[in-house]
Structure formats: C-alpha cells, structure tokens
Design a protein around this motif. Sequence first.
Motif, short mmCIF file in Angstrom:
data_model
loop_
_atom_site.label_atom_id
_atom_site.label_comp_id
_atom_site.label_asym_id
_atom_site.label_seq_id
_atom_site.Cartn_x
_atom_site.Cartn_y
_atom_site.Cartn_z
N THR A 78 0.81 -1.21 0.00
CA THR A 78 0.00 0.00 0.00
C THR A 78 0.85 1.26 0.00
O THR A 78 0.56 2.21 -0.74
CB THR A 78 -0.93 0.01 1.24
N LEU A 79 1.90 1.29 0.81
CA LEU A 79 2.74 2.47 0.88
C LEU A 79 3.39 2.77 -0.47
O LEU A 79 3.46 3.92 -0.91
CB LEU A 79 3.81 2.31 1.96
N ASP A 80 3.85 1.70 -1.16
CA ASP A 80 4.44 1.90 -2.48
C ASP A 80 3.43 2.48 -3.46
O ASP A 80 3.76 3.32 -4.31
CB ASP A 80 4.97 0.57 -3.02
N LEU A 81 2.17 2.04 -3.34
CA LEU A 81 1.14 2.57 -4.23
C LEU A 81 0.85 4.04 -3.95
O LEU A 81 0.58 4.81 -4.88
CB LEU A 81 -0.14 1.76 -4.10
N TYR A 82 0.89 4.44 -2.68
CA TYR A 82 0.75 5.86 -2.37
C TYR A 82 1.79 6.67 -3.13
O TYR A 82 1.48 7.69 -3.77
CB TYR A 82 0.94 6.10 -0.87
N PHE A 83 3.04 6.24 -3.03
CA PHE A 83 4.12 6.97 -3.69
C PHE A 83 3.98 6.94 -5.20
O PHE A 83 4.23 7.94 -5.89
CB PHE A 83 5.47 6.36 -3.29
N LEU A 84 3.57 5.80 -5.74
CA LEU A 84 3.42 5.68 -7.19
C LEU A 84 2.33 6.60 -7.71
O LEU A 84 2.50 7.29 -8.72
CB LEU A 84 3.09 4.23 -7.54
N CYS A 85 1.20 6.63 -7.00
CA CYS A 85 0.07 7.44 -7.46
C CYS A 85 0.31 8.93 -7.26
O CYS A 85 -0.35 9.76 -7.89
CB CYS A 85 -1.20 7.03 -6.73
N ALA A 86 1.26 9.29 -6.39
CA ALA A 86 1.60 10.70 -6.19
C ALA A 86 2.92 11.04 -6.88
O ALA A 86 3.66 11.91 -6.42
CB ALA A 86 1.69 11.00 -4.70
N HIS A 87 3.19 10.35 -7.97
CA HIS A 87 4.46 10.55 -8.67
C HIS A 87 4.56 11.99 -9.17
O HIS A 87 3.57 12.57 -9.65
CB HIS A 87 4.56 9.58 -9.86
N PRO A 88 5.74 12.61 -9.07
CA PRO A 88 5.88 14.02 -9.47
C PRO A 88 5.62 14.29 -10.94
O PRO A 88 5.39 15.43 -11.33
CB PRO A 88 7.33 14.36 -9.08
N SER A 89 5.63 13.25 -11.78
CA SER A 89 5.37 13.46 -13.20
C SER A 89 3.88 13.66 -13.49
O SER A 89 3.51 14.06 -14.60
CB SER A 89 5.89 12.27 -14.01
N LEU A 90 3.03 13.38 -12.50
CA LEU A 90 1.58 13.53 -12.68
C LEU A 90 1.12 14.92 -12.27
O LEU A 90 1.67 15.53 -11.37
CB LEU A 90 0.84 12.49 -11.85
N THR A 91 0.06 15.39 -12.93
CA THR A 91 -0.58 16.63 -12.48
C THR A 91 -1.31 16.34 -11.18
O THR A 91 -1.66 15.19 -10.89
CB THR A 91 -1.59 17.14 -13.51
N PRO A 92 -1.58 17.36 -10.36
CA PRO A 92 -2.32 17.11 -9.12
C PRO A 92 -3.66 16.42 -9.35
O PRO A 92 -4.02 15.50 -8.61
CB PRO A 92 -2.50 18.52 -8.54
N ALA A 93 -4.40 16.84 -10.38
CA ALA A 93 -5.71 16.23 -10.65
C ALA A 93 -5.57 14.75 -11.00
O ALA A 93 -6.36 13.91 -10.55
CB ALA A 93 -6.41 16.97 -11.78
N ALA A 144 -2.80 8.74 -16.59
CA ALA A 144 -1.99 8.67 -15.38
C ALA A 144 -1.34 7.30 -15.24
O ALA A 144 -0.16 7.18 -14.88
CB ALA A 144 -2.84 8.99 -14.15
N LYS A 145 -2.11 6.24 -15.54
CA LYS A 145 -1.55 4.89 -15.43
C LYS A 145 -0.43 4.68 -16.43
O LYS A 145 0.59 4.05 -16.10
CB LYS A 145 -2.66 3.85 -15.63
N ARG A 146 -0.60 5.19 -17.63
CA ARG A 146 0.47 5.05 -18.63
C ARG A 146 1.73 5.78 -18.17
O ARG A 146 2.86 5.32 -18.38
CB ARG A 146 0.02 5.60 -19.98
N THR A 147 1.55 6.92 -17.52
CA THR A 147 2.69 7.72 -17.08
C THR A 147 3.53 6.99 -16.04
O THR A 147 4.77 7.05 -16.08
CB THR A 147 2.20 9.07 -16.49
N VAL A 148 2.88 6.28 -15.13
CA VAL A 148 3.62 5.66 -14.02
C VAL A 148 3.91 4.18 -14.25
O VAL A 148 4.52 3.54 -13.39
CB VAL A 148 2.86 5.83 -12.69
N SER A 149 3.49 3.62 -15.38
CA SER A 149 3.66 2.19 -15.58
C SER A 149 5.12 1.75 -15.54
O SER A 149 5.43 0.63 -15.18
CB SER A 149 3.02 1.75 -16.89
N GLY A 150 6.05 2.64 -15.94
CA GLY A 150 7.45 2.26 -15.94
C GLY A 150 8.16 2.49 -14.63
O GLY A 150 9.35 2.19 -14.50
N VAL A 151 7.45 3.02 -13.64
CA VAL A 151 8.07 3.32 -12.35
C VAL A 151 8.11 2.05 -11.50
O VAL A 151 7.09 1.39 -11.32
CB VAL A 151 7.30 4.43 -11.62
#
Length: 381
Positions: free
Chosen positions: A94-109, A145-152
């Motif tokens: 869960t903690l890793d998912l928090y970080f992944l979903c708040a990745h700096p490459s994503l817009t706040p929305a 958003a999912k495409r943006t973080v898929s490689g992280v």
Amino acid sequence: MDETLLRALTPAVIGILVRRGADFAAAEDAVQDSLVEAVRTWPDSPPRDPKGWLVAVAWRRFLDATRADASRRRREVRVETQPVPGPSETQDDTLDLYFLCAHPSLTPASAVALTLRAVGGLTTRQIARAYLVPEATMAQRISRAKRTVSGVRFDDPGDVATVLRVLYLVFNEGYSGDVDLAAEAIRLTRRLAAQIDDEEVAGLLALMLLHHARRPARVRPDGSLVPLAEQDRRLWDTRLITEGVHLLQQALARDRLGEFQAQAAVAALHADARTVDETDWVQIVGWYDELVRLTGSPVVRLNRAVAVGEADGARAGLAALAELPPSLPRYAAVAAYLHERDGDPVTAGRLYAEAARSAANLPERDHLTRQAARLHAAPRS
C-alpha cells in the motif's frame, strides 16, 4: 457485499500482481475487473479468503489480456512460468502505491484520481461523480496517469510530502454524489499513518479530523454555509476533536514542526474555544507566523491577516492585507470582512459583491451574495 473490505484489499492485490510481473496499468485494470466480479458473485457465494479470491481472479484476467496481445507474447511466457503464490503474497504494498500514485510526473488532478482508484478502490464512475465530470473524461484522466507511471518501479524512492499533498487535495474536495471525499481522505490517511512513522502524516490526519469534526455545523438545512463564528459548537464532534488533538500533541512533541502540524494547531485552537469570543487569536497569529516561515505562502498570509484583524483590530488586519496582491483568491472576501469590522459597510458591501462574482463554488457565492445584500439593505446612519 462489504464494499469497505473490497476497497481495503485493492492496493494489496494490485501490489501482488505487480510483483508477479504485471505492469501497474495492466495490474490495476485486472484488479478493477476482479472487483466488478466480486460485486456480482459474492452476495450469493462469499469466499472464505476474499484477498486470495481477488488475487486469483485478477491474475486470470491479467493473463487473459496478455494472451490476447500478440505483441506481448514473450512477456506471457515469463509471467506464466513465475511461481504462484510467492513470498510477496503477504507483503503489503500500500505504501508503495501511495508513492506511485503521487508521482511528481503527474498533475495534481491526475494524482488524486489515480490515488482514489488504485489505493482507495473506487470505480471510475464513483470518482467521476464525486468530481462532477463525465465518466469518459475521468476514464481518460486515469488512463493517462496509469500510462505515465507504468514504468516506475516499486523500489524507486517516494516523496512523503507529495503523497500528503495529494491526500490534502482529496480532503479539500469535500463530498458530492455517493462518495464522501473528505471521509475517504481520512480513511486513506489513517492507512498511511499505520504504515509510516512520520510527524507530518500525523499532523495531516489531525488536521483532517479537527476540520471534519465541525462539519455537522457548517451547513444549514437549506444548504447555505454557516461561518465559523456563527456555528452551533454543540454540533461539533468531540470524539474527533479529542483524537485530533491527541495526534497533534504527539507529533509536536517530536519537535520537527511541519506545515500540516502548524495548520492542525490553528484548527485545534478553534476547536478548544467553547464560544467564538474565547478564541485565542493571539496564539493563532503565532501559528500563522510559523506557517509563513515554513511555506511563504500568500494564502497563509491572507489567513493571517484575518487572524491579525481579530487579535489586534480590523485596522491592523487591513494593514497586513495591504501587503498582499488583490489577485489572490478570497482577497476581496477577506477585505470585505475587515472593512465591515472597521465600520465601513459601504466598502464592505461592494467587496462582498465582488467576491461573490469570483467565488469558487455555488454555496460560497450564495453566502457572499447574502452578505452583500445584508449590508446594502442596512439603514445608513
């Protein structure tokens, strides 16, 4: 059907699929499919092991999708031959998912939407209703958003401050439709606090609880807003206030002050006052001084001007306000309030009307419009 259980299990199931070899976007899609299947079948045939059931169904959906894509044939061989289950079955990601979903490459929305879906377990339809946008629009936002973080990778370092900012954005959206975003933000922040020992996480949770405690008194039966000074404090939730103050005291005792702890301290001082006249505005100004030091935020300075006006008089508040740009959101509303306190209803009425025209939402606009009408209708001395 226990929807709370489903939402709580969502991040763990996504994490298991990712550690088995699925990329984040494919894992998240497969888990959403398994949740839909659970809603359909569990009422008649509930599983003994809900998490294991979700993992099994989601993994089959992922493999089916992989087989259907000829360009990913080589990956299919890799994932099919991986041992199942593995040691990651009991690992909480869960903690890793928090970080992944708040990745700096994503817009706040986008970060907020992805957090609500992957960590919160909400459907795209629920998120769209909460944000009052078409489901197709929200689906596109989440997909990008999912495409943006898929490689992280999960072992990439995460930024707690970014995660907290995303959760704070969720909380500030309030609620609409069938999803209470304020309550959802509290739930997610509680989960984060259970996984990470950080005084700012505790500070944010305390801030949310202290604000949420006042919620029953914030709106009249007709939907109109009730300003803090006019709220019936008997309606405040003392249980949430007690918990919030306790969390804040524990965080402050560690002597590593952060923005959310300071904001929570302001909220605690409001909650501690039995009447508006008992509010310790001098201490509140002191905490706003700390917030200015920590953030330099012009919005914090705007709120500080209100507190100065209460602690030292309206003239002092207007002097503090004069140091800020009038283009700030809510500047006109603050100026109107301070001018009224200073005995200038004409200027205050004009500024309330100006503030209403630029209000961010309908309840706020209606409140400001009523304030302007009240002053315009008042007899002139």
